[in-house]
Design a protein around this motif. Structure first.
Motif, PDB file in Angstrom:
ATOM      1  N   GLU A   1      35.220 -21.112 -60.320  1.00  0.00           N
ATOM      2  CA  GLU A   1      35.532 -20.781 -58.931  1.00  0.00           C
ATOM      3  C   GLU A   1      34.260 -20.556 -58.114  1.00  0.00           C
ATOM      4  OE1 GLU A   1      38.682 -20.976 -61.272  1.00  0.00           O
ATOM      5  OE2 GLU A   1      37.220 -19.372 -61.653  1.00  0.00           O
ATOM      6  N   LEU A   2      33.264 -19.943 -58.721  1.00  0.00           N
ATOM      7  CA  LEU A   2      31.981 -19.773 -58.033  1.00  0.00           C
ATOM      8  C   LEU A   2      31.376 -21.128 -57.691  1.00  0.00           C
ATOM      9  CD1 LEU A   2      29.823 -16.907 -59.603  1.00  0.00           C
ATOM     10  CD2 LEU A   2      30.618 -17.133 -57.247  1.00  0.00           C
ATOM     11  N   GLY A   3      31.461 -22.068 -58.636  1.00  0.00           N
ATOM     12  CA  GLY A   3      30.944 -23.403 -58.374  1.00  0.00           C
ATOM     13  C   GLY A   3      31.666 -24.085 -57.230  1.00  0.00           C
ATOM     14  N   SER A   4      32.977 -23.900 -57.145  1.00  0.00           N
ATOM     15  CA  SER A   4      33.751 -24.505 -56.057  1.00  0.00           C
ATOM     16  C   SER A   4      33.386 -23.909 -54.706  1.00  0.00           C
ATOM     17  CB  SER A   4      35.249 -24.332 -56.315  1.00  0.00           C
ATOM     18  OG  SER A   4      35.669 -25.120 -57.401  1.00  0.00           O
ATOM     19  N   LEU A   5      33.160 -22.616 -54.663  1.00  0.00           N
ATOM     20  CA  LEU A   5      32.899 -21.933 -53.401  1.00  0.00           C
ATOM     21  C   LEU A   5      31.475 -22.106 -52.900  1.00  0.00           C
ATOM     22  CD1 LEU A   5      34.735 -18.557 -54.139  1.00  0.00           C
ATOM     23  CD2 LEU A   5      35.453 -20.286 -52.478  1.00  0.00           C
ATOM     24  N   TYR A   6      30.557 -22.400 -53.788  1.00  0.00           N
ATOM     25  CA  TYR A   6      29.140 -22.220 -53.494  1.00  0.00           C
ATOM     26  C   TYR A   6      28.644 -22.986 -52.271  1.00  0.00           C
ATOM     27  CZ  TYR A   6      24.134 -21.773 -54.058  1.00  0.00           C
ATOM     28  OH  TYR A   6      22.809 -21.504 -53.820  1.00  0.00           O
ATOM     29  N   LEU A   7      29.030 -24.232 -52.109  1.00  0.00           N
ATOM     30  CA  LEU A   7      28.512 -25.049 -51.003  1.00  0.00           C
ATOM     31  C   LEU A   7      29.282 -24.853 -49.703  1.00  0.00           C
ATOM     32  CD1 LEU A   7      27.663 -28.421 -52.787  1.00  0.00           C
ATOM     33  CD2 LEU A   7      26.089 -26.603 -52.068  1.00  0.00           C
ATOM     34  N   GLY A   8      30.334 -24.050 -49.730  1.00  0.00           N
ATOM     35  CA  GLY A   8      31.058 -23.741 -48.499  1.00  0.00           C
ATOM     36  C   GLY A   8      32.141 -24.723 -48.138  1.00  0.00           C
TER      37      GLY A   8
ATOM     38  N   LEU B   1      30.068 -28.552 -59.363  1.00  0.00           N
ATOM     39  CA  LEU B   1      28.878 -27.717 -59.354  1.00  0.00           C
ATOM     40  C   LEU B   1      29.032 -26.538 -60.300  1.00  0.00           C
ATOM     41  CD1 LEU B   1      26.151 -27.659 -57.755  1.00  0.00           C
ATOM     42  CD2 LEU B   1      27.232 -26.003 -56.229  1.00  0.00           C
ATOM     43  N   ARG B   2      27.898 -26.176 -60.937  1.00  0.00           N
ATOM     44  CA  ARG B   2      27.902 -25.038 -61.849  1.00  0.00           C
ATOM     45  C   ARG B   2      26.696 -24.150 -61.552  1.00  0.00           C
ATOM     46  NH1 ARG B   2      28.006 -21.409 -65.525  1.00  0.00           N
ATOM     47  NH2 ARG B   2      29.373 -21.645 -67.343  1.00  0.00           N
TER      48      ARG B   2
ATOM     49  N   ARG C   1      36.154 -26.487 -68.263  1.00  0.00           N
ATOM     50  CA  ARG C   1      35.938 -25.717 -69.492  1.00  0.00           C
ATOM     51  C   ARG C   1      34.503 -25.219 -69.601  1.00  0.00           C
ATOM     52  NH1 ARG C   1      37.435 -29.711 -74.133  1.00  0.00           N
ATOM     53  NH2 ARG C   1      36.481 -31.186 -72.686  1.00  0.00           N
ATOM     54  N   PHE C   2      33.597 -25.933 -68.939  1.00  0.00           N
ATOM     55  CA  PHE C   2      32.178 -25.607 -69.042  1.00  0.00           C
ATOM     56  C   PHE C   2      31.648 -24.951 -67.771  1.00  0.00           C
ATOM     57  CE2 PHE C   2      32.727 -29.767 -71.398  1.00  0.00           C
ATOM     58  CZ  PHE C   2      33.066 -29.151 -72.605  1.00  0.00           C
ATOM     59  N   GLY C   3      32.563 -24.519 -66.882  1.00  0.00           N
ATOM     60  CA  GLY C   3      32.168 -23.757 -65.708  1.00  0.00           C
ATOM     61  C   GLY C   3      31.819 -24.573 -64.485  1.00  0.00           C
ATOM     62  N   TYR C   4      32.128 -25.861 -64.483  1.00  0.00           N
ATOM     63  CA  TYR C   4      31.882 -26.697 -63.311  1.00  0.00           C
ATOM     64  C   TYR C   4      33.112 -26.661 -62.401  1.00  0.00           C
ATOM     65  CZ  TYR C   4      27.715 -28.724 -65.461  1.00  0.00           C
ATOM     66  OH  TYR C   4      26.465 -28.898 -66.016  1.00  0.00           O
ATOM     67  N   GLY C   5      32.894 -26.378 -61.128  1.00  0.00           N
ATOM     68  CA  GLY C   5      33.990 -26.332 -60.169  1.00  0.00           C
ATOM     69  C   GLY C   5      33.856 -27.426 -59.127  1.00  0.00           C
ATOM     70  N   LEU C   6      34.971 -27.955 -58.685  1.00  0.00           N
ATOM     71  CA  LEU C   6      34.956 -28.986 -57.638  1.00  0.00           C
ATOM     72  C   LEU C   6      34.397 -28.396 -56.356  1.00  0.00           C
ATOM     73  CD1 LEU C   6      35.689 -31.750 -56.471  1.00  0.00           C
ATOM     74  CD2 LEU C   6      38.023 -30.894 -56.107  1.00  0.00           C
ATOM     75  N   ALA C   7      33.268 -28.950 -55.884  1.00  0.00           N
ATOM     76  CA  ALA C   7      32.568 -28.382 -54.737  1.00  0.00           C
ATOM     77  C   ALA C   7      32.627 -29.248 -53.499  1.00  0.00           C
ATOM     78  CB  ALA C   7      31.102 -28.110 -55.099  1.00  0.00           C
TER      79      ALA C   7
END
Length: 431
Positions: free
Chosen positions: A384-391, A322-323, A146-152
């Protein structure tokens, strides 16, 4: 609530307007009683802390980064952050806020307290401009999207049978690797040197200052569950420490003899031969029939070294969430596996300054990310950006889940190829 008690997020500026409108006040915790602050966390997590654990967490506290939430005059919420540096794809270190101690008193649930704290914290991070990223671990994963954190990152837990033959024969070079038992505290400087040298090699790894290095040795007797005190073995070659392991042993006996467990806290090595030598040591301890380890990366080489993969039971749990606090700055801070030139249409309701179209251009040498009015190639949200960020997460999988939308043919595939990273990211310790 983020996982396990810790604490601490800067807040000397006025609250974002949303806080007061609901009767909730969020402000700095520096003038509050830490006993009252900690009591909210313990009630929220349903647990108590030993004096040793309380002292350990207190030593890590960053008071100027602690928040308190009030309903009237009643302290009902806590949140905080640690000041970390994290490796991002490409090997660079970027500042990241390690969000922690997010807790709401059980008498104030579902009143908007957590939302007010999260909004205040992210606005403060954005205004301060120090950290383009925020990370946390979650006791309840369903909360933080809800707060923009994605599983990374994922973390692998492994339980395996031990004994002779569990791992392959050592290569000839392993004869030069010597194992030496050492006092964990006395060995800490050598272990830190190994860990620090490994930092650029894997996204998600966070640097440890003196206090966080000491935290890795936290081992109160009341929390050992019948296991031995923490032990340390150093792997040396040519007079240099090339790797180490922290572990404990828990002896158990039955009618058929010993069937103890080796509980591994951490293994790090500077080369594959040393790493295999350390695992061979841990798999071959007398009187131990099983080994347990938590927190491995999903692509850890250990699974490929077991002679009988069925002798191991891997399981996977969520790791770091990650956010992107500042989307443009964060996306420009990492490198990309292949040349990329894409326009991302980002939706971020919680941090509206990130909403809009961003043109991302870059390659393995560097990147730029700037606002644009050009037509978008891919649409996605902050989570989704947070999930993708670390690769470590697949863009194709997120597209299949209808969470990433390709607006041009092949755009999501190009996005996924550019963002992917080997090795996979890892969160090496919790906070």
């Amino acid at each position: 609530m983020t996982s396990r008690p810790s604490r601490h997020v800067a807040c000397n500026r006025p609250n974002p307007p949303a806080s007061a409108s609901s009767g909730i006040t969020v402000r700095s915790a520096e003038s509050d009683s830490w006993d009252a602050w900690d009591a909210v966390i313990q009630h929220a997590f349903g647990e108590g802390w030993s004096p040793e654990s309380r002292a350990a967490w207190d030593s890590l506290r960053e008071p100027d980064r602690c928040l308190s939430a009030y309903l009237g005059t009643e302290l009902v919420g806590t949140a905080g952050a640690y000041s970390f540096s994290m490796t991002v794809p490409g090997g660079a270190a970027q500042p990241v806020a390690g969000v922690t101690a997010v807790a709401v008193a059980p008498t104030a649930r579902r009143r908007g307290v957590m939302r007010a704290m999260m909004r205040h914290q992210l606005h403060e991070l954005h205004e301060h401009g120090r950290e383009p990223l925020a990370a946390l671990t979650a006791s309840q994963p369903q909360i933080y999207g809800r707060f923009g954190y994605g599983l990374a990152t994922w973390r692998m837990q492994l339980r395996a049978r031990t004994g002779p033959g569990a791992l392959p024969a050592a290569p000839a070079a392993a004869a030069d690797v010597r194992m030496r038992l050492a006092d964990p505290a006395e060995a800490l400087p050598a272990c830190r040197t190994v860990y620090d040298e490994l930092l650029p090699s894997r996204p998600g790894l966070m640097a440890r200052n003196d206090l966080w290095a000491q935290r890795q040795l936290h081992d109160p007797p009341a929390e050992r569950g019948g296991a031995s005190p923490l032990r340390c073995v150093l792997a040396e070659a040519d007079g240099q420490v090339r790797g180490y392991a922290y572990y404990a042993t828990k002896p158990e006996w039955g009618q058929e003899g010993p069937h103890g467990r080796t509980v591994v806290r951490e293994v790090h090595a500077l080369d594959p031969v040393t790493r295999l030598a350390l695992w061979r040591y841990l798999f071959d301890l007398d009187l131990m029939s099983h080994l347990e380890v938590n927190g491995l990366a999903p692509d850890d080489p250990l699974l490929h070294q077991l002679t009988d993969v069925r002798a191991a039971k891997p399981s996977f749990m969520d790791g770091m969430y990650l956010r992107l606090v500042d989307a443009g700055r964060a996306l420009a801070a990492r490198t990309y596996a292949v040349p990329v030139d894409l326009v991302l249409d980002v939706h971020d309701a919680f941090c509206p300054w990130n909403t809009g179209r961003w043109r991302l251009t870059g390659d393995e040498h560097g990147a730029r990310c700037e606002r644009t009015t050009a037509a978008a190639d891919v649409a996605l949200g902050a989570t989704e950006l947070g999930s993708l960020y670390l690769g470590g997460m697949s863009a194709a999988s997120l597209e299949g889940a209808a969470r990433v939308i390709g607006l041009r043919p092949g755009a999501v595939a190009r996005l996924g190829t550019a963002f992917a990273h080997e090795p996979l990211p890892l969160m090496a310790f919790g906070f």
